[in-house]
Scaffold this motif. Structure first.
Motif, mmCIF file in Angstrom:
data_model
loop_
_atom_site.group_PDB
_atom_site.id
_atom_site.type_symbol
_atom_site.label_atom_id
_atom_site.label_comp_id
_atom_site.label_asym_id
_atom_site.label_seq_id
_atom_site.Cartn_x
_atom_site.Cartn_y
_atom_site.Cartn_z
ATOM 1 N N HIS A 91 0.808 -1.167 0.050
ATOM 2 C CA HIS A 91 -0.096 -0.091 -0.066
ATOM 3 C C HIS A 91 0.722 1.236 -0.018
ATOM 4 O O HIS A 91 1.841 1.063 0.135
ATOM 5 C CB HIS A 91 -0.935 -0.168 1.204
ATOM 6 N N GLY A 92 0.167 2.375 -0.342
ATOM 7 C CA GLY A 92 1.139 3.737 -0.523
ATOM 8 C C GLY A 92 1.320 3.767 -1.706
ATOM 9 O O GLY A 92 2.315 4.935 -1.982
ATOM 10 N N GLY A 94 -0.404 4.563 -4.237
ATOM 11 C CA GLY A 94 -1.098 5.303 -5.278
ATOM 12 C C GLY A 94 -1.982 4.543 -6.322
ATOM 13 O O GLY A 94 -1.565 3.440 -6.606
ATOM 14 N N GLU A 95 -2.986 5.239 -6.863
ATOM 15 C CA GLU A 95 -3.941 4.621 -7.911
ATOM 16 C C GLU A 95 -3.150 4.218 -9.043
ATOM 17 O O GLU A 95 -3.248 2.970 -9.922
ATOM 18 C CB GLU A 95 -5.051 5.675 -8.185
ATOM 19 N N GLU A 116 -9.739 -1.269 -1.551
ATOM 20 C CA GLU A 116 -9.983 0.097 -0.947
ATOM 21 C C GLU A 116 -9.478 0.275 0.420
ATOM 22 O O GLU A 116 -9.557 -0.925 1.032
ATOM 23 C CB GLU A 116 -11.286 0.769 -1.156
ATOM 24 N N GLU A 130 -4.328 4.090 3.677
ATOM 25 C CA GLU A 130 -4.831 5.399 3.208
ATOM 26 C C GLU A 130 -5.061 5.288 1.635
ATOM 27 O O GLU A 130 -5.761 6.266 1.117
ATOM 28 C CB GLU A 130 -4.131 6.525 3.600
ATOM 29 N N THR A 131 -4.474 4.393 1.152
ATOM 30 C CA THR A 131 -4.516 4.385 -0.338
ATOM 31 C C THR A 131 -4.925 2.785 -0.895
ATOM 32 O O THR A 131 -5.297 2.027 -0.040
ATOM 33 C CB THR A 131 -3.086 4.759 -0.937
#
Length: 376
Positions: A91-92, A94-95, A116, A130-131
């Motif tokens: 994670h972290g 980004g899209e 999500e 958070e991402t």
């Protein structure tokens, strides 16, 4: 003076696996180790190591997938579990990067899922997100100490010999040779000189000193890394292996974080590549205060399921190259594998295959690992 077919210098994970692979290929192998077998002074010891595929380099990801299959072969040969699939999260990223990972894995049929942040937090309540989260069910943990011991057992069963507490104090190429097996290397040890037609150096941070003047290695910077094992809070499981890609204004806040659960110990968490530069023979094993404080602050911020006030520091070495890529190549009768930058353990059986190919002349390592790629 005794003369051997192949001498392997260094009996950590890489050297032990190379010894097993070479002996299985019919070579007569003697492995010389400076310390005791299973020692804690390098980068191979400890309960676990991370196994994962989520990287933004396609070749690297495919090599990791191949390494996973080779670990399975070692499990089949030994009858012991070495790689435990716990699932893993990144994670972290980004899209955009999450989509790149998704596309790469889809092209190669690698199981994965993108969640999500709220979905991920429900599944793994001990962590905060958070991402978007990339989940890989095939990721997990390698049982490091067990794996090294098992590989050494298999190497012996194939006829390899291990000599612990037998440091190589100097090395000389007596005859360079121009074929696969017609060189000659002489090594000084406390028990007397030893000769070999070929030498494989898997001594990690000690490789540059051994090979000075014989193989022009890139600069290897040795750092003492300092993760901790944290006590999990009740109800915080399950724990996947994890990598957190971060951005920040200084090296500590921008350092990637990683970790995994160790059965019977807790959850290991570390900040990648943040340790001080050390001499591998005189390191003190003590955490460097500033980086250690940053790790504790990170755990308080991102892990509601861990007790940041209940942890144990641990230590290992990284051997780092400027390009952050491995060095695997051969010069005359000397083959070398070093510069694993804290990312090598997952590739242990694949590195052993590359080294066997170099010794037998049946192949070579990927171009990105060769000395020429490092400007040598």
């Amino acid at each position: 003076m005794e003369t051997h077919d192949v001498v392997v210098i260094g009996a950590g994970a890489m050297g032990s696996a190379a010894s097993r692979a070479l002996a299985a290929a019919g070579r007569q192998v003697v492995t010389l180790e400076k310390y005791g077998l299973g020692h804690d002074r390098g980068g191979s010891h400890g309960g676990t190591r991370l196994f994962r595929l989520a990287v933004d380099d396609e070749d690297y990801a495919l090599r990791a997938a191949l390494a996973g299959r080779l670990w399975a072969e070692l499990e089949g040969e030994s009858g012991e579990r070495l790689l435990e699939p716990t699932g893993g999260v990144d994670h972290g990223v980004g899209e955009r990067t999450a989509e790149e990972f998704r596309s790469l894995f889809a092209r190669h049929g690698i199981p994965h899922e993108v969640l999500e942040p709220g979905q991920a937090a429900e599944r793994w309540p001990g962590m905060r997100f958070e991402t978007p989260v990339l989940y890989q069910p095939g990721s997990g943990r390698l049982l490091a100490d067990r794996a090294v011991a098992v590989i050494q057992r298999l190497a012996r069963e194939h006829g390899a010999e291990f000599r612990p507490h037998c440091p190589v104090t100097s090395l000389r190429v007596v005859r360079h040779g121009d074929g696969v097996a017609d060189g000659l290397v002489e090594m000084d040890t406390p028990g007397g000189a030893v000769r070999a037609r070929q030498v494989v150096v898997t001594a990690g941070p000690w490789a540059p000193g051994l090979l000075d003047g014989y193989v022009d290695l890139p600069d290897i910077v040795v750092t003492q890394e300092q993760p901790r094992i944290f006590a999990p809070c009740e109800g915080a499981d399950p724990w996947p292996s994890f990598v957190h890609w971060r951005q920040g204004t200084d090296p500590l806040s921008a350092a990637g974080a990683y970790g995994l659960f160790e059965q019977g110990s807790g959850v290991k968490v570390g900040l990648h590549g943040t340790g001080p530069v050390v001499d591998p023979d005189t390191r003190d094993f003590a955490p460097e205060a500033r980086a250690d404080a940053a790790l504790l602050d990170y755990v308080r911020d991102w892990f509601p399921g861990l007790d940041a006030d209940d942890s144990t520091p641990i230590s290992c070495l990284y051997d780092n190259t400027a390009r952050d890529t491995f060095v695997i190549d051969r010069r005359g009768p000397v083959s070398v594998a070093t510069g694993f930058c804290g990312q090598g353990f997952k590739f242990v059986p694949l590195v052993a295959r590359h080294l066997t190919d170099l010794v037998t002349g049946e192949g070579r390592a990927p171009d990105s690992y060769r000395l020429a790629a490092h400007g040598r």
